[in-house]
Design a protein around this motif. Structure first.
Motif, PDB file in Angstrom:
ATOM      1  N   GLU A  22      51.198  -8.784 -13.272  1.00 52.34           N
ATOM      2  CA  GLU A  22      51.494  -8.234 -11.955  1.00 52.34           C
ATOM      3  C   GLU A  22      50.720  -6.961 -11.637  1.00 52.34           C
ATOM      4  O   GLU A  22      51.306  -5.928 -11.306  1.00 52.34           O
ATOM      5  N   CYS A  23      49.400  -7.024 -11.771  1.00 53.71           N
ATOM      6  CA  CYS A  23      48.621  -5.837 -11.451  1.00 53.71           C
ATOM      7  C   CYS A  23      47.863  -6.064 -10.146  1.00 53.71           C
ATOM      8  O   CYS A  23      47.100  -7.014 -10.027  1.00 53.71           O
ATOM      9  N   ASP A  24      48.061  -5.191  -9.180  1.00 53.48           N
ATOM     10  CA  ASP A  24      47.405  -5.357  -7.876  1.00 53.48           C
ATOM     11  C   ASP A  24      45.892  -5.173  -7.984  1.00 53.48           C
ATOM     12  O   ASP A  24      45.143  -5.797  -7.244  1.00 53.48           O
ATOM     13  N   TYR A  25      45.431  -4.332  -8.880  1.00 49.05           N
ATOM     14  CA  TYR A  25      43.984  -4.119  -9.014  1.00 49.05           C
ATOM     15  C   TYR A  25      43.285  -5.422  -9.406  1.00 49.05           C
ATOM     16  O   TYR A  25      42.266  -5.794  -8.845  1.00 49.05           O
ATOM     17  N   CYS A  26      43.833  -6.105 -10.419  1.00 51.51           N
ATOM     18  CA  CYS A  26      43.189  -7.335 -10.884  1.00 51.51           C
ATOM     19  C   CYS A  26      43.351  -8.447  -9.856  1.00 51.51           C
ATOM     20  O   CYS A  26      42.446  -9.255  -9.676  1.00 51.51           O
ATOM     21  N   SER A  27      44.483  -8.495  -9.183  1.00 51.63           N
ATOM     22  CA  SER A  27      44.673  -9.510  -8.132  1.00 51.63           C
ATOM     23  C   SER A  27      43.605  -9.298  -7.062  1.00 51.63           C
ATOM     24  O   SER A  27      43.005 -10.246  -6.552  1.00 51.63           O
ATOM     25  N   GLN A  80      44.244  -9.228 -23.740  1.00 50.00           N
ATOM     26  CA  GLN A  80      44.833  -9.831 -22.547  1.00 50.00           C
ATOM     27  C   GLN A  80      45.299  -8.736 -21.581  1.00 50.00           C
ATOM     28  O   GLN A  80      45.725  -7.667 -22.013  1.00 50.00           O
ATOM     29  N   ALA A  81      45.250  -9.059 -20.297  1.00 51.55           N
ATOM     30  CA  ALA A  81      45.748  -8.116 -19.279  1.00 51.55           C
ATOM     31  C   ALA A  81      47.265  -8.158 -19.222  1.00 51.55           C
ATOM     32  O   ALA A  81      47.885  -9.143 -19.621  1.00 51.55           O
ATOM     33  N   GLY A  82      47.852  -7.089 -18.713  1.00 45.51           N
ATOM     34  CA  GLY A  82      49.284  -7.088 -18.420  1.00 45.51           C
ATOM     35  C   GLY A  82      49.549  -7.955 -17.198  1.00 45.51           C
ATOM     36  O   GLY A  82      48.629  -8.544 -16.633  1.00 45.51           O
ATOM     37  N   LYS A 128      36.847   2.944 -16.276  1.00 41.27           N
ATOM     38  CA  LYS A 128      38.262   2.922 -15.905  1.00 41.27           C
ATOM     39  C   LYS A 128      38.429   2.461 -14.467  1.00 41.27           C
ATOM     40  O   LYS A 128      37.475   2.505 -13.680  1.00 41.27           O
ATOM     41  N   ARG A 129      39.649   2.038 -14.141  1.00 43.20           N
ATOM     42  CA  ARG A 129      39.894   1.632 -12.764  1.00 43.20           C
ATOM     43  C   ARG A 129      39.970   2.895 -11.899  1.00 43.20           C
ATOM     44  O   ARG A 129      40.267   3.978 -12.411  1.00 43.20           O
ATOM     45  N   PRO A 130      39.716   2.767 -10.599  1.00 40.38           N
ATOM     46  CA  PRO A 130      39.738   3.974  -9.751  1.00 40.38           C
ATOM     47  C   PRO A 130      41.113   4.631  -9.787  1.00 40.38           C
ATOM     48  O   PRO A 130      42.127   3.924  -9.789  1.00 40.38           O
ATOM     49  N   ASP A 170      51.242  -0.726 -20.526  1.00 38.75           N
ATOM     50  CA  ASP A 170      51.203  -1.458 -19.259  1.00 38.75           C
ATOM     51  C   ASP A 170      50.180  -2.603 -19.296  1.00 38.75           C
ATOM     52  O   ASP A 170      50.463  -3.722 -18.885  1.00 38.75           O
ATOM     53  N   CYS A 171      48.988  -2.305 -19.796  1.00 40.20           N
ATOM     54  CA  CYS A 171      47.927  -3.313 -19.803  1.00 40.20           C
ATOM     55  C   CYS A 171      46.887  -2.987 -20.875  1.00 40.20           C
ATOM     56  O   CYS A 171      45.991  -2.159 -20.648  1.00 40.20           O
ATOM     57  N   PRO A 172      46.959  -3.657 -22.043  1.00 36.85           N
ATOM     58  CA  PRO A 172      45.995  -3.373 -23.110  1.00 36.85           C
ATOM     59  C   PRO A 172      44.551  -3.604 -22.678  1.00 36.85           C
ATOM     60  O   PRO A 172      43.638  -2.911 -23.134  1.00 36.85           O
ATOM     61  N   LYS A 173      44.343  -4.552 -21.760  1.00 34.52           N
ATOM     62  CA  LYS A 173      42.967  -4.829 -21.316  1.00 34.52           C
ATOM     63  C   LYS A 173      42.380  -3.620 -20.582  1.00 34.52           C
ATOM     64  O   LYS A 173      41.268  -3.182 -20.865  1.00 34.52           O
ATOM     65  N   CYS A 174      43.148  -3.066 -19.658  1.00 34.14           N
ATOM     66  CA  CYS A 174      42.652  -1.916 -18.902  1.00 34.14           C
ATOM     67  C   CYS A 174      42.441  -0.717 -19.836  1.00 34.14           C
ATOM     68  O   CYS A 174      41.477   0.033 -19.687  1.00 34.14           O
ATOM     69  N   PHE A 175      43.345  -0.573 -20.777  1.00 36.85           N
ATOM     70  CA  PHE A 175      43.244   0.514 -21.752  1.00 36.85           C
ATOM     71  C   PHE A 175      41.947   0.400 -22.549  1.00 36.85           C
ATOM     72  O   PHE A 175      41.232   1.386 -22.761  1.00 36.85           O
TER      73      PHE A 175
HETATM   74  S1  SF4 Z   1      43.088  -3.866 -13.318  1.00 34.38           S
HETATM   75 FE1  SF4 Z   1      45.243  -4.249 -13.841  1.00 34.38          FE
HETATM   76  S2  SF4 Z   1      45.452  -6.222 -14.895  1.00 34.38           S
HETATM   77 FE2  SF4 Z   1      43.276  -5.666 -14.658  1.00 34.38          FE
HETATM   78  S3  SF4 Z   1      42.789  -4.835 -16.589  1.00 34.38           S
HETATM   79 FE3  SF4 Z   1      43.400  -3.106 -15.295  1.00 34.38          FE
HETATM   80  S4  SF4 Z   1      45.639  -2.833 -15.383  1.00 34.38           S
HETATM   81 FE4  SF4 Z   1      45.024  -4.736 -16.381  1.00 34.38          FE
END
Ligand code: SF4
Length: 249
Positions: free
Chosen positions: A234-239, A230-232, A46-48, A32-37
């Motif tokens: 259409e991610c709402d968290y990053c937006s 790079q991020a994937g 990690k993201r919440p 989904d998103c190598p950056k978040c991984f």
């Molecule tokens: S928050 Fe979303 S776009 Fe940002 S790094 Fe994580 S998955 Fe990727």
């Protein structure tokens, strides 16, 4: 801070730590998103998480109990019979471990030395002695669920394929055909009356696990690197993060 979120977890749980494993959900995050991984597994932030879906867990738990009754008797299940499927729930000495979150089916991948894991919901067998991966899903939508054609179903299909791959690495003969037991809450009832009824459908899926090996190697390469990928899209968290950064400046 919420008990569900620890942005600075112990290093043991990061890549290279004694407790780290490449779980099915982590591999999905990589796709989904190598950056978040990378931020999560290599850098330890990690993201919440989403709030736990306790109703879905309760449905999973009850379905497990229901299929276990038929497993204990060595017989099929009315849903399996209704769909005319050649299968029955089966015992395996490791099934309880394979079903346990944070344990699951494990395999140490020889080329990368990473332990890959994923917890299955159920295991059936057909008359050719091929094991069948079964996953339970729960939702509440108006349409009857008989196909897997929505965007979010792509992740479900990969989930099934990773489980098939993991069991094959554990030397089981596994059918390409897996099944989703899909429980759909009925919102058409006149009133709640303290109960929710479900339509339960059985959906077959022909898995193809040929992509899994490459995904594992790519995830390993990402973790061995020293730069944030790079991020994937259409991610709402990053937006949200970008929007907040702009208004705070
Ligand atoms: S928050 Fe979303 S776009 Fe940002 S790094 Fe994580 S998955 Fe990727």
């Amino acid at each position: 801070m919420s008990k569900y979120y620890n942005p600075k977890r112990k290093a043991d749980w990061n890549y290279g730590g004694s407790k780290w494993k490449l779980s099915r959900s982590k591999l999905e995050l990589f796709i989904d998103c190598p950056k978040c991984f990378y931020l999560d597994n290599k850098l330890g932030t990690k993201r919440p998480p989403g709030y736990p879906f306790n109703i879905n867990s309760a449905i999973d738990h009850l379905l497990k109990k229901e299929f276990d009754v038929h497993r204990a008797k060595g017989e099929s299940h009315p849903l399996i019979e209704k769909y005319g499927v050649d299968a029955r729930p089966v015992h395996h000495e490791k099934l309880n471990l394979w079903r346990e979150n944070f344990v699951g089916v494990e395999y140490t991948h020889p080329k990368t030395k990473m332990t890959i894991s994923g917890a299955i919901d159920d295991l059936w067998i057909n008359s050719k002695d091929e094991y069948i991966v079964v996953d339970y899903k729960a939702t509440a939508i108006n349409d009857k669920i008989e196909t897997l054609d929505k965007d979010h179903h792509e992740g479900y299909k990969r989930q099934m394929e990773i489980y098939q791959w993991l069991l094959r690495q554990n030397k089981l003969t596994v059918s390409d055909t897996g099944y989703f037991v899909y429980a759909n809450g009925n919102k058409d009832a006149k009133a709640f009356d303290g109960k929710l009824e479900f339509d339960v459908t059985l959906i077959a899926y022909e898995g193809n696990d040929s992509w899994v090996e490459k995904a594992i190697k790519d995830a390993h390469k990402c973790l061995e690197g020293n730069s944030i990928p790079q991020a994937g899209e259409e991610c709402d968290y990053c937006s949200y993060r970008e929007a907040v950064t702009k208004v705070e400046i």
